[in-house]
Design a protein around this motif. Structure first.
Motif, PDB file in Angstrom:
ATOM      1  N   TRP A 193     -49.149 -12.019 -62.261  1.00 44.97           N
ATOM      2  CA  TRP A 193     -47.873 -12.379 -61.628  1.00 44.97           C
ATOM      3  C   TRP A 193     -47.138 -11.132 -61.154  1.00 44.97           C
ATOM      4  O   TRP A 193     -46.615 -11.081 -60.050  1.00 44.97           O
ATOM      5  CB  TRP A 193     -47.027 -13.163 -62.642  1.00 44.97           C
ATOM      6  CG  TRP A 193     -45.699 -13.645 -62.125  1.00 44.97           C
ATOM      7  CD1 TRP A 193     -45.484 -14.610 -61.187  1.00 44.97           C
ATOM      8  CD2 TRP A 193     -44.412 -13.171 -62.520  1.00 44.97           C
ATOM      9  NE1 TRP A 193     -44.136 -14.777 -60.972  1.00 44.97           N
ATOM     10  CE2 TRP A 193     -43.439 -13.901 -61.784  1.00 44.97           C
ATOM     11  CE3 TRP A 193     -43.964 -12.220 -63.424  1.00 44.97           C
ATOM     12  CZ2 TRP A 193     -42.081 -13.712 -61.930  1.00 44.97           C
ATOM     13  CZ3 TRP A 193     -42.600 -12.016 -63.580  1.00 44.97           C
ATOM     14  CH2 TRP A 193     -41.681 -12.747 -62.840  1.00 44.97           C
ATOM     15  N   THR A 196     -48.753  -9.651 -58.066  1.00 44.75           N
ATOM     16  CA  THR A 196     -48.370 -10.383 -56.858  1.00 44.75           C
ATOM     17  C   THR A 196     -46.992  -9.955 -56.379  1.00 44.75           C
ATOM     18  O   THR A 196     -46.760  -9.739 -55.187  1.00 44.75           O
ATOM     19  CB  THR A 196     -48.375 -11.895 -57.130  1.00 44.75           C
ATOM     20  OG1 THR A 196     -49.686 -12.303 -57.522  1.00 44.75           O
ATOM     21  CG2 THR A 196     -47.969 -12.679 -55.890  1.00 44.75           C
ATOM     22  N   ARG A 256     -42.436 -15.555 -56.580  1.00 46.83           N
ATOM     23  CA  ARG A 256     -42.013 -15.420 -57.969  1.00 46.83           C
ATOM     24  C   ARG A 256     -41.861 -16.785 -58.625  1.00 46.83           C
ATOM     25  O   ARG A 256     -42.328 -17.009 -59.747  1.00 46.83           O
ATOM     26  CB  ARG A 256     -40.681 -14.664 -58.041  1.00 46.83           C
ATOM     27  CG  ARG A 256     -40.797 -13.168 -57.841  1.00 46.83           C
ATOM     28  CD  ARG A 256     -39.434 -12.507 -57.947  1.00 46.83           C
ATOM     29  NE  ARG A 256     -39.525 -11.065 -57.732  1.00 46.83           N
ATOM     30  CZ  ARG A 256     -38.478 -10.245 -57.733  1.00 46.83           C
ATOM     31  NH1 ARG A 256     -37.265 -10.735 -57.939  1.00 46.83           N
ATOM     32  NH2 ARG A 256     -38.642  -8.962 -57.533  1.00 46.83           N
ATOM     33  N   ASN A 259     -45.315 -18.968 -58.782  1.00 49.24           N
ATOM     34  CA  ASN A 259     -46.329 -18.521 -59.742  1.00 49.24           C
ATOM     35  C   ASN A 259     -45.813 -18.436 -61.174  1.00 49.24           C
ATOM     36  O   ASN A 259     -46.466 -17.855 -62.040  1.00 49.24           O
ATOM     37  CB  ASN A 259     -46.868 -17.146 -59.313  1.00 49.24           C
ATOM     38  CG  ASN A 259     -47.616 -17.207 -57.989  1.00 49.24           C
ATOM     39  OD1 ASN A 259     -48.319 -18.163 -57.711  1.00 49.24           O
ATOM     40  ND2 ASN A 259     -47.434 -16.183 -57.153  1.00 49.24           N
ATOM     41  N   LEU A 260     -44.640 -19.033 -61.415  1.00 49.81           N
ATOM     42  CA  LEU A 260     -44.096 -18.993 -62.774  1.00 49.81           C
ATOM     43  C   LEU A 260     -44.767 -19.987 -63.716  1.00 49.81           C
ATOM     44  O   LEU A 260     -44.823 -19.767 -64.924  1.00 49.81           O
ATOM     45  CB  LEU A 260     -42.582 -19.268 -62.742  1.00 49.81           C
ATOM     46  CG  LEU A 260     -41.667 -18.057 -62.605  1.00 49.81           C
ATOM     47  CD1 LEU A 260     -40.218 -18.509 -62.538  1.00 49.81           C
ATOM     48  CD2 LEU A 260     -41.857 -17.099 -63.777  1.00 49.81           C
TER      49      LEU A 260
END
Length: 646
Positions: A193, A196, A256, A259-260
């Motif tokens: 994460w 990214t 953000r 992709n949490l």
């Protein structure tokens, strides 16, 4: 899966950079890291054993074997907890050395991106320029440096987790692996994460975010302060900045949040697994299958398994570091450079010098001053040269042929956009031609460094270095940078002796008021410094001197005077003068007019070629342009000398 493979690849690249930068110190730090992790694991075991021996020691009393065992484990625990910080301090000290060499390596890698490919095409490519700017900005961020320094702390923490896993496995191997695996899963997801996010930041920094930064610098810097206030631009710039920043960060914010969910899922798994493991340990303890010493030891070990999980800011900093390094290596490979630079060979020890035979004392003789060396003039040959910029489909120069014998002064003139500056850049080798041949004394400037060193140019946008006068002049002859005689001769020929006399620190005066004891120069003074830089290049081996409209900011009389001075002091050298003011270059041996030679084509070729008198007599394009400029300057009150078309 690809994201996790990419993370492993980035860590491998990071390890290679560390090894390339400081192999010996890196190995030493690995040894210290292993020792640090071992002390942590031993401390866990010693503490558990100490707690386990206390009941029997208290019951048996001082001097008993049980008390002796307790004292022994106490000493072992103290030794572990005292030794650990000492090893950690040594590790940090060595890490500073590794970090300094690592940063020097990557800074050199960035510098090589900007300088090693001799041409400037890649620097004018918006995508390449954006990525290079993003890398430079990221490297200035504190997280990049912290990521290097914290590498060893992170490694020590991970290795201490391995020791804790071994200890916990003595109680229940599958439960220990399950707990460690849950932490590792959460760490993997978080690292991916973060990667990214950092990749998105670098991409945004290289494009829209760079525009936002430009607007921010306009609002907060001195260069635009006057106009910003005069035209009332503050509110408009604030709005433009916020809009550009929001547009740049939209992708980052969206990724953000999108992709949490894997992080939330991994966190839930970790919570459930650890709750189950501790419940299992509590059951065994209540059943009496785990002793007090083992219980204390296993609890510490299970808690220490967190070392496999996310490690906060330190891990974020390392992620920022590896993301930046990955982009830098990819950029280098795109430009044809090796991903990692070759390691410099170790300096060979110098040969021992035999002591000289004693000689009789002789009175020293004052040497006669040696004049600055003057390079031989060069021959320039262009045959059927064609060139177009990558952003354009039509050629800027097409099938242009030109021969300039050694020692001739040639003026290149033409309308704006005719390709005059492009031609000079081709001669410097800054661009390779698409077709045709360019030779200077038989060498190819786009491929041969020695040939490129034969050309010295003052561009219209010449650099005003915020460095001492010595450097601003001496850069022209970098091989004789410290030769005061060469520098003084060049500055005198450029008419700048009075400038040197008024500088308090002479050659060591920094030419910028932004520095203590520095000073600013006027436009005309800078012109003379730039001219001196080019003249100094003669002592450094240049055989071709070029003035590419560096006097565009001066009035016509001042430009004409400077060009005449240039022709006077460079007589016998091969010189090229580029100017849109024809009266300034009419004293050149030869004038070449470039422009469109075919109405159906956009490329530039040679329209006319001859002396001023010959071209005026021919009554062609040059004569029409010269007469038009002469009439305009006469109407504006220019001096007769500056516009006299004779």
């Amino acid at each position: 899966m690809h994201r996790y493979t990419e993370s492993a690849r980035r860590y491998a690249l990071h390890a290679r950079l560390l090894w390339r930068a400081a192999p010996v110190h890196s190995v030493l730090n690995v040894v210290l890291v292993v020792a640090s992790a071992a002390t942590v694991t031993f401390g866990i075991v010693a503490t558990g054993r100490l707690i386990g021996t206390l009941p029997a020691a208290v019951k048996a009393g001082v001097g008993s074997p049980a008390a002796d065992r307790a004292w022994w484990w106490l000493a072992a625990a103290v030794a572990a907890y005292v030794t650990g910080p000492l090893i950690h301090a040594a590790e940090n000290a060595v890490a500073q050395v590794v970090s300094a060499r690592y940063l020097r390596l990557v800074f050199d890698m960035v510098a090589e991106v900007g300088t090693a490919p001799y041409g400037i095409t890649h620097l004018e490519d918006p995508e390449v320029a954006g990525r290079l700017d993003a890398v430079k900005r990221a490297m200035r961020d504190w997280t990049f440096v912290t990521g290097v320094e914290q590498t060893w702390n992170l490694l020590a923490t991970r290795l201490s987790g391995v020791g804790a896993l071994v200890v916990a496995a003595n109680w229940n191997w599958w439960a220990a692996l399950l707990a460690a695996g849950s932490y590792a899963l959460m760490a993997k997801v978080l690292v991916a994460w973060l990667a990214t996010i950092f990749d998105d930041l670098l991409e945004a920094t290289g494009n829209q975010r760079r525009q936002a930064s430009y607007v921010r610098d306009l609002m907060t810097g001195a260069p635009a302060a006057k106009e910003l206030r005069l035209f009332g631009l503050a509110d408009w710039l604030v709005h433009r900045y916020s809009t550009a920043w929001r547009d740049a960060m939209t992708v980052v914010w969206r990724n953000r949040h999108r992709n949490l969910w894997p992080i939330l899922l991994a966190s839930a798994i970790t919570l459930v697994v650890n709750a189950g493991v501790f419940a299992l340990l509590a059951r065994d303890a209540s059943a009496g299958t785990v002793s007090l010493a083992s219980l204390v030891t296993v609890v510490q070990a299970l808690l220490a398994l967190e070392a496999f999980g996310p490690l906060g800011d330190n891990q974020s900093a390392l992620g920022r570091n590896t993301s930046t390094a990955t982009m830098l290596v990819a950029l280098r490979r795109r430009l044809g450079l090796p991903g990692l630079p070759a390691r410099s060979p170790a300096a060979e020890p110098a040969e021992p010098v035999e002591p000289a035979e004693p000689v009789e004392h002789v009175e020293p003789v004052e040497p006669e001053p040696v004049p600055a060396a003057r390079s031989a003039a060069a021959v320039i040959e262009l045959r059927e040269v064609t060139f177009h910029y990558p952003s354009r489909t039509e050629p800027t120069i097409e099938r242009l042929s030109l021969h300039i014998p050694a020692g001739q002064s040639v003026a290149i003139v033409g309308i704006n956009g005719a390709g005059k500056s492009t031609l000079i850049k081709l001669l410097c080798g800054l661009y390779p031609p698409d077709a045709g041949i360019i030779r200077i004394d038989g060498g190819d400037p786009s491929a041969d460094e020695a040939t490129r060193n034969r050309v010295a140019v003052i561009f219209q946008d010449f650099v005003r270095y915020h460095l001492p006068l010595r450097d601003n002049v001496g850069f022209g002859a970098h091989t004789r940078h410290d030769d005061d005689a060469v520098l003084a001769k060049a500055l005198d020929d450029a008419g700048g002796t009075s400038l040197l006399d008024r500088l308090e620190r002479g050659w060591d005066t920094v030419l910028s008021s932004e520095y203590a004891e520095g000073t600013d120069l006027s436009g005309g003074q800078w012109q003379r410094v730039a001219l001196a830089r080019a003249l100094a290049a003669v002592a450094g081996g240049a055989g071709v001197l070029v003035l590419d409209e560096p006097t565009a900011a001066l009035d016509v009389r001042a430009e004409a005077a400077l060009f005449d001075r240039f022709l006077e002091v460079t007589r016998g050298m091969t010189t090229l003068l580029v100017s849109h003011r024809l009266s300034s270059v009419r004293h050149a041996d030869r004038i070449v007019v470039i422009g469109s030679t075919d109405p159906t084509r956009t490329g530039t070729g040679i329209v006319e070629d001859g002396s001023h008198e010959e071209l005026m007599a021919a009554g062609g394009a040059y004569a029409r342009m010269f007469s038009l400029q002469a009439a305009r300057f006469a109407a504006a009150g220019a001096s007769e000398t500056a516009v006299d078309p004779r």
